[in-house]
Design a protein around this motif. Structure first.
Motif, PDB file in Angstrom:
ATOM      1  N   LEU A  24      -0.157  -0.294 -14.181  1.00 34.25           N
ATOM      2  CA  LEU A  24       1.260  -0.002 -14.315  1.00 34.25           C
ATOM      3  C   LEU A  24       1.451   1.364 -14.941  1.00 34.25           C
ATOM      4  N   LEU A  25       2.678   1.874 -14.826  1.00 28.58           N
ATOM      5  CA  LEU A  25       2.999   3.167 -15.432  1.00 28.58           C
ATOM      6  C   LEU A  25       3.216   3.050 -16.926  1.00 28.58           C
ATOM      7  N   GLY A  26       3.296   1.846 -17.443  1.00 27.66           N
ATOM      8  CA  GLY A  26       3.517   1.593 -18.847  1.00 27.66           C
ATOM      9  C   GLY A  26       3.909   0.142 -19.023  1.00 27.66           C
ATOM     10  N   HIS A  27       4.362  -0.206 -20.198  1.00 27.92           N
ATOM     11  CA  HIS A  27       4.751  -1.580 -20.491  1.00 27.92           C
ATOM     12  C   HIS A  27       6.262  -1.648 -20.658  1.00 27.92           C
ATOM     13  N   GLY A  28       6.829  -2.686 -20.122  1.00 29.74           N
ATOM     14  CA  GLY A  28       8.270  -2.841 -20.166  1.00 29.74           C
ATOM     15  C   GLY A  28       8.841  -3.078 -18.780  1.00 29.74           C
ATOM     16  N   ARG A  29      10.157  -3.213 -18.723  1.00 32.47           N
ATOM     17  CA  ARG A  29      10.819  -3.532 -17.466  1.00 32.47           C
ATOM     18  C   ARG A  29      10.918  -2.326 -16.536  1.00 32.47           C
ATOM     19  N   LEU A  30      11.239  -1.160 -17.081  1.00 28.92           N
ATOM     20  CA  LEU A  30      11.444   0.019 -16.245  1.00 28.92           C
ATOM     21  C   LEU A  30      10.186   0.419 -15.463  1.00 28.92           C
ATOM     22  N   PRO A  31       9.005   0.490 -16.096  1.00 27.30           N
ATOM     23  CA  PRO A  31       7.809   0.836 -15.302  1.00 27.30           C
ATOM     24  C   PRO A  31       7.521  -0.156 -14.187  1.00 27.30           C
ATOM     25  N   LYS A  32       7.767  -1.442 -14.447  1.00 28.12           N
ATOM     26  CA  LYS A  32       7.537  -2.438 -13.399  1.00 28.12           C
ATOM     27  C   LYS A  32       8.501  -2.237 -12.236  1.00 28.12           C
ATOM     28  N   VAL A  33       9.746  -1.931 -12.557  1.00 35.39           N
ATOM     29  CA  VAL A  33      10.731  -1.711 -11.493  1.00 35.39           C
ATOM     30  C   VAL A  33      10.366  -0.470 -10.680  1.00 35.39           C
ATOM     31  N   LEU A  34       9.978   0.597 -11.371  1.00 34.92           N
ATOM     32  CA  LEU A  34       9.590   1.823 -10.665  1.00 34.92           C
ATOM     33  C   LEU A  34       8.378   1.589  -9.777  1.00 34.92           C
ATOM     34  N   ALA A  35       7.367   0.886 -10.320  1.00 35.70           N
ATOM     35  CA  ALA A  35       6.167   0.616  -9.530  1.00 35.70           C
ATOM     36  C   ALA A  35       6.486  -0.257  -8.325  1.00 35.70           C
ATOM     37  N   GLY A  36       7.304  -1.306  -8.535  1.00 39.60           N
ATOM     38  CA  GLY A  36       7.670  -2.172  -7.419  1.00 39.60           C
ATOM     39  C   GLY A  36       8.480  -1.456  -6.363  1.00 39.60           C
ATOM     40  N   SER A  37       9.407  -0.592  -6.787  1.00 38.54           N
ATOM     41  CA  SER A  37      10.222   0.152  -5.830  1.00 38.54           C
ATOM     42  C   SER A  37       9.377   1.127  -5.024  1.00 38.54           C
ATOM     43  N   THR A  38       8.457   1.816  -5.709  1.00 38.23           N
ATOM     44  CA  THR A  38       7.592   2.759  -5.011  1.00 38.23           C
ATOM     45  C   THR A  38       6.711   2.058  -3.989  1.00 38.23           C
ATOM     46  N   LEU A  39       6.123   0.933  -4.377  1.00 36.14           N
ATOM     47  CA  LEU A  39       5.274   0.191  -3.446  1.00 36.14           C
ATOM     48  C   LEU A  39       6.075  -0.353  -2.270  1.00 36.14           C
ATOM     49  N   THR A  40       7.313  -0.766  -2.523  1.00 34.04           N
ATOM     50  CA  THR A  40       8.156  -1.265  -1.435  1.00 34.04           C
ATOM     51  C   THR A  40       8.465  -0.164  -0.427  1.00 34.04           C
ATOM     52  N   VAL A  41       8.796   1.022  -0.933  1.00 33.68           N
ATOM     53  CA  VAL A  41       9.079   2.145  -0.033  1.00 33.68           C
ATOM     54  C   VAL A  41       7.841   2.513   0.782  1.00 33.68           C
ATOM     55  N   LEU A  42       6.682   2.566   0.135  1.00 36.82           N
ATOM     56  CA  LEU A  42       5.452   2.895   0.850  1.00 36.82           C
ATOM     57  C   LEU A  42       5.122   1.832   1.891  1.00 36.82           C
ATOM     58  N   ALA A  43       5.355   0.567   1.571  1.00 35.53           N
ATOM     59  CA  ALA A  43       5.087  -0.503   2.533  1.00 35.53           C
ATOM     60  C   ALA A  43       6.001  -0.386   3.751  1.00 35.53           C
ATOM     61  N   VAL A  44       7.274  -0.064   3.517  1.00 38.81           N
ATOM     62  CA  VAL A  44       8.211   0.099   4.634  1.00 38.81           C
ATOM     63  C   VAL A  44       7.789   1.276   5.503  1.00 38.81           C
ATOM     64  N   VAL A  45       7.413   2.402   4.878  1.00 39.01           N
ATOM     65  CA  VAL A  45       6.972   3.575   5.634  1.00 39.01           C
ATOM     66  C   VAL A  45       5.734   3.255   6.458  1.00 39.01           C
ATOM     67  N   TRP A  46       4.811   2.464   5.886  1.00 39.27           N
ATOM     68  CA  TRP A  46       3.586   2.111   6.610  1.00 39.27           C
ATOM     69  C   TRP A  46       3.869   1.125   7.736  1.00 39.27           C
ATOM     70  N   LEU A  47       4.807   0.201   7.537  1.00 38.28           N
ATOM     71  CA  LEU A  47       5.083  -0.832   8.539  1.00 38.28           C
ATOM     72  C   LEU A  47       5.992  -0.340   9.654  1.00 38.28           C
ATOM     73  N   LEU A  48       6.737   0.727   9.430  1.00 34.36           N
ATOM     74  CA  LEU A  48       7.702   1.180  10.429  1.00 34.36           C
ATOM     75  C   LEU A  48       7.052   1.507  11.774  1.00 34.36           C
ATOM     76  N   PRO A  49       5.952   2.288  11.834  1.00 29.81           N
ATOM     77  CA  PRO A  49       5.317   2.520  13.154  1.00 29.81           C
ATOM     78  C   PRO A  49       4.826   1.240  13.814  1.00 29.81           C
ATOM     79  N   PHE A  50       4.313   0.307  13.010  1.00 32.57           N
ATOM     80  CA  PHE A  50       3.838  -0.956  13.572  1.00 32.57           C
ATOM     81  C   PHE A  50       4.995  -1.747  14.178  1.00 32.57           C
ATOM     82  N   LEU A  51       6.117  -1.825  13.457  1.00 31.13           N
ATOM     83  CA  LEU A  51       7.278  -2.540  13.983  1.00 31.13           C
ATOM     84  C   LEU A  51       7.837  -1.846  15.221  1.00 31.13           C
TER      85      LEU A  51
END
Length: 299
Positions: A24-51
């Motif tokens: 994680l980027l650190g401890h607390g709610r904000l780093p988890k939200v940032l990490a989850g949002s970043t991974l979600t965006v990357l997953a969408v970018v990776w899945l878009l050509p497949f879809l």
């Protein structure tokens, strides 16, 4: 009067990460939200050509050629898949790919583990020279070996055989080097204790080294299988018989014979990738653990 002593604050030690805990980027709610949002965006970018490929394969050629940015330009249909299955012998090609990939995986893993153990624990003359040759072979592009390998297969009358497709893929210098580096990190005391108890060198290898090397061996087997399944160039060159073609080669011949047809091209790509997708879904936990444990994911 005695001086009033103030308590000395000790520097706060950073929190110790538990083994296997997520990065994680650190401890607390904000780093988890940032990490989850970043991974979600990357997953969408990776899945878009497949879809997009899935959407294209489910339309007719006329609808695919229509202008517009929408991936769905007409009614959904399986005509592209039916045409691919009707024009080619897909079950035979799929069996050939599975048979060749499994044999290449088993033979490559066996040869690479034995060679790596010899380089790691052996004391024979010329070990350093052979290891240097193995490392140098990693830097040789496979395309440079196509002509001499084909001439060798022709000389031994192996063209259009399973042997010609399998044997050149068994040699994997990169896997030997990766396994050798892993074996170097295994404590030798465990092997010495087994030898004191009377274990032979083969027993030490099979009962001590291999059980401790399950993550790296699993990772090597997975990557070898994926490489053998996706291998197009060598099976395309060394096979002319349609009954011996692998799935990528057979689908490419069907596609090329009828010109550029985007829906069928996407359908062919998805049919070739479908077994790997199923394998990942079934063994995703083992695959992720193997890559995370051995560090084969790059970076």
């Amino acid at each position: 009067m005695s001086a009033i002593s103030t308590p000395v604050r000790r520097p706060r030690r950073p929190r110790r990460e538990e083994p296997g805990s997520p990065l994680l980027l650190g401890h607390g709610r904000l780093p988890k939200v940032l990490a989850g949002s970043t991974l979600t965006v990357l997953a969408v970018v990776w899945l878009l050509p497949f879809l997009w490929a899935v959407a294209t394969s489910l339309q007719s050629e006329q609808d695919v050629m229509k202008s517009g940015l929408s991936p769905f330009k007409g009614a959904l249909t399986l005509s592209a898949y039916r045409q691919i299955l009707d024009r080619g012998n897909v079950p035979t090609w799929a069996f050939n790919s599975l048979f060749i990939s499994v044999l290449v995986t088993v033979l490559t893993t066996a040869v690479s583990t034995l060679a790596a153990y010899g380089f790691s624990r052996g004391t024979f003359r010329g070990r350093r020279t052979l290891l240097a040759i193995t490392v140098a072979a990693i830097m040789v592009p496979p395309q440079l070996l196509i002509v001499p390998l084909f001439e060798q297969m022709t000389m031994f009358h192996l063209v259009d055989t399973y042997t010609a497709v399998i044997l050149p893929q068994v040699v994997a210098p990169m896997m030997v080097f990766i396994l050798k580096r892993f074996f170097d990190g295994i404590p030798r005391e465990l092997e010495d204790a087994a030898r004191i108890d009377g274990a032979s060198e083969l027993r030490v290898f099979t009962s001590i080294v291999l059980p401790l090397s399950r993550p790296i061996v699993a990772a090597v087997a997975i990557f070898v299988f994926i490489g053998a399944w996706n291998n197009f160039m060598w099976p395309f060159i060394v096979t002319n018989d349609p009954d011996l073609m692998t799935l990528p080669v057979g689908l490419a011949t069907v596609k090329d014979a009828y010109g550029i047809q985007y829906a069928q091209s996407m359908a062919s790509a998805l049919l070739a990738a479908l077994p790997l997708i199923v394998m990942f879904l079934l063994f995703q936990r083992r695959i992720v653990n193997s890559v995370a444990t051995t560090g084969l994911g790059g970076g």
